[in-house]
Design an enzyme around this catalytic site. Sequence first.
Site, mmCIF file in Angstrom:
data_model
loop_
_atom_site.group_PDB
_atom_site.id
_atom_site.type_symbol
_atom_site.label_atom_id
_atom_site.label_comp_id
_atom_site.label_asym_id
_atom_site.label_seq_id
_atom_site.Cartn_x
_atom_site.Cartn_y
_atom_site.Cartn_z
ATOM 1 N N GLY A 1 8.468 4.211 -10.873
ATOM 2 C CA GLY A 1 7.541 3.163 -9.810
ATOM 3 C C GLY A 1 7.983 1.590 -9.945
ATOM 4 C CG ASP B 1 -4.054 7.763 -4.043
ATOM 5 O OD1 ASP B 1 -3.156 8.593 -3.979
ATOM 6 O OD2 ASP B 1 -3.992 7.072 -3.057
HETATM 7 O O1 LIG Z 1 0.305 12.276 -5.054
HETATM 8 P P1 LIG Z 1 1.346 12.689 -6.158
HETATM 9 O O2 LIG Z 1 1.823 13.926 -5.894
HETATM 10 O O3 LIG Z 1 0.254 12.285 -7.322
HETATM 11 O O4 LIG Z 1 2.488 11.267 -6.845
HETATM 12 P P2 LIG Z 1 2.730 9.904 -5.458
HETATM 13 O O5 LIG Z 1 4.340 9.684 -6.398
HETATM 14 O O6 LIG Z 1 3.321 10.212 -4.262
HETATM 15 O O7 LIG Z 1 1.974 9.476 -6.382
HETATM 16 P P3 LIG Z 1 0.798 8.326 -4.515
HETATM 17 O O8 LIG Z 1 0.442 9.172 -3.901
HETATM 18 O O9 LIG Z 1 -0.480 7.792 -5.299
HETATM 19 O O10 LIG Z 1 1.433 6.901 -4.918
HETATM 20 C C1 LIG Z 1 1.718 5.811 -5.685
HETATM 21 C C2 LIG Z 1 2.235 5.057 -5.637
HETATM 22 O O11 LIG Z 1 2.206 3.611 -6.613
HETATM 23 C C3 LIG Z 1 3.497 4.263 -8.060
HETATM 24 N N1 LIG Z 1 2.289 3.813 -9.129
HETATM 25 C C4 LIG Z 1 1.712 4.458 -9.656
HETATM 26 N N2 LIG Z 1 1.262 3.989 -10.674
HETATM 27 C C5 LIG Z 1 2.199 3.516 -11.085
HETATM 28 C C6 LIG Z 1 2.581 3.425 -12.350
HETATM 29 O O12 LIG Z 1 1.774 3.967 -13.652
HETATM 30 N N3 LIG Z 1 3.307 2.198 -12.652
HETATM 31 C C7 LIG Z 1 4.443 1.946 -11.881
HETATM 32 N N4 LIG Z 1 4.252 2.532 -10.593
HETATM 33 C C8 LIG Z 1 3.017 3.547 -10.197
HETATM 34 C C9 LIG Z 1 4.500 5.459 -7.761
HETATM 35 O O13 LIG Z 1 5.799 4.665 -7.629
HETATM 36 C C10 LIG Z 1 3.859 5.896 -7.046
HETATM 37 O O14 LIG Z 1 5.438 6.506 -6.247
HETATM 38 MG MG LIG Z 2 1.133 11.211 -2.964
#
Ligand SMILES: O=P(O)(O)OP(=O)(O)OP(=O)(O)OC[C@H]1O[C@@H](n2cnc3c(O)ncnc32)[C@H](O)[C@@H]1O
Ligand SMILES: [Mg+2]
Length: 201
Positions: A157, A76
Site C-alpha cells: 500500500g 479497516d
Molecule cells: O478491506 P480489506 O479486505 O481488509 O482490504 P483492503 O485492502 O480493501 O483494506 P481497506 O479497505 O481497509 O483499505 C485500506 C487501504 O489503506 C492502505 N493501508 C492500510 N494499512 C496500511 C499499512 O500498514 N501500510 C500501507 N498501506 C496501508 C492499504 O493499501 C489498504 O488498501
Molecule cells: Mg477494503
Amino acid sequence: MTARRFSGDRLVLASHNAGKVREIKLLLAPLGIKVLAAGDLGLDEPEETGTSFIANAELKALAAAKASDLPALSDDSGLVVHGLLGAPGIYSARWAGPEKDFGHAMNLIAEKLDGADSTAHFICALSLAWPDGHRESVEGRIDGHLCFPPRGTRGFGYDPIFVPDGYDLSFGEMDPDHKAAINHRADAFRQMLERCFDRSA
Ligand SMILES: O=P(O)(O)OP(=O)(O)OP(=O)(O)OC[C@H]1O[C@@H](n2cnc3c(O)ncnc32)[C@H](O)[C@@H]1O
Ligand SMILES: [Mg+2]
C-alpha cells in the site's frame, strides 16, 4: 457495559489484503488460536459503505461472522494526510483503483499536496464480531510524515511514502516485522487484546 471476551479456538480473519493478513497473523500467533483467512474460506468482500473506519470494520467483521458462523476479526485502515484535509482516509483503497495501483495513488497524493503540510497518520480500526451480531471495536494510530519520491519495496500500500515519527526509514524500507510491531495495526491490536483476549501485550 463490560466488553465481551473471546473464548474459542478458531477465528476468521476478515480481510482480503495479503499485507494486512500477514501482519495480523504475526500479532495473533502468540495466542495459539487457529486463524482462517476470509479468502481461503471463499467469503465475499462486502461493499464498504460506512462513513468511518470503525463502521467499515464492523460491517466487514459482521459479514464474515454471519457467513462463517464463527467469530471474525476485521481491519479497516487508511492514510490520513493533514495537508489534504484527511484524504484519502477511508477511501485509501479506492484511490488505488480496481487495479490496486498504489504507484498511481501515491502520485495522486504528491500532486494534490503540491507542497502543503505533509504530516500524516495511519489509522487502523479492528472489529471483532460474533455470529449473533455482537461486536467489539478499537482504533489505533501512528503519526509521521510523507516522503516523495516513494522509498523502499518491502511493505504494501502506502508504505513507501510514510516515515513514522522517530525514524528516518519509510515503512517501505523498514524490516517488515519491525513495522508490524510498531504501526497503527499493532496499536489497535494491543487495545483489542486488553479488551477481548486473556492475554495483554
Ligand atoms: O478491506 P480489506 O479486505 O481488509 O482490504 P483492503 O485492502 O480493501 O483494506 P481497506 O479497505 O481497509 O483499505 C485500506 C487501504 O489503506 C492502505 N493501508 C492500510 N494499512 C496500511 C499499512 O500498514 N501500510 C500501507 N498501506 C496501508 C492499504 O493499501 C489498504 O488498501
Ligand atoms: Mg477494503
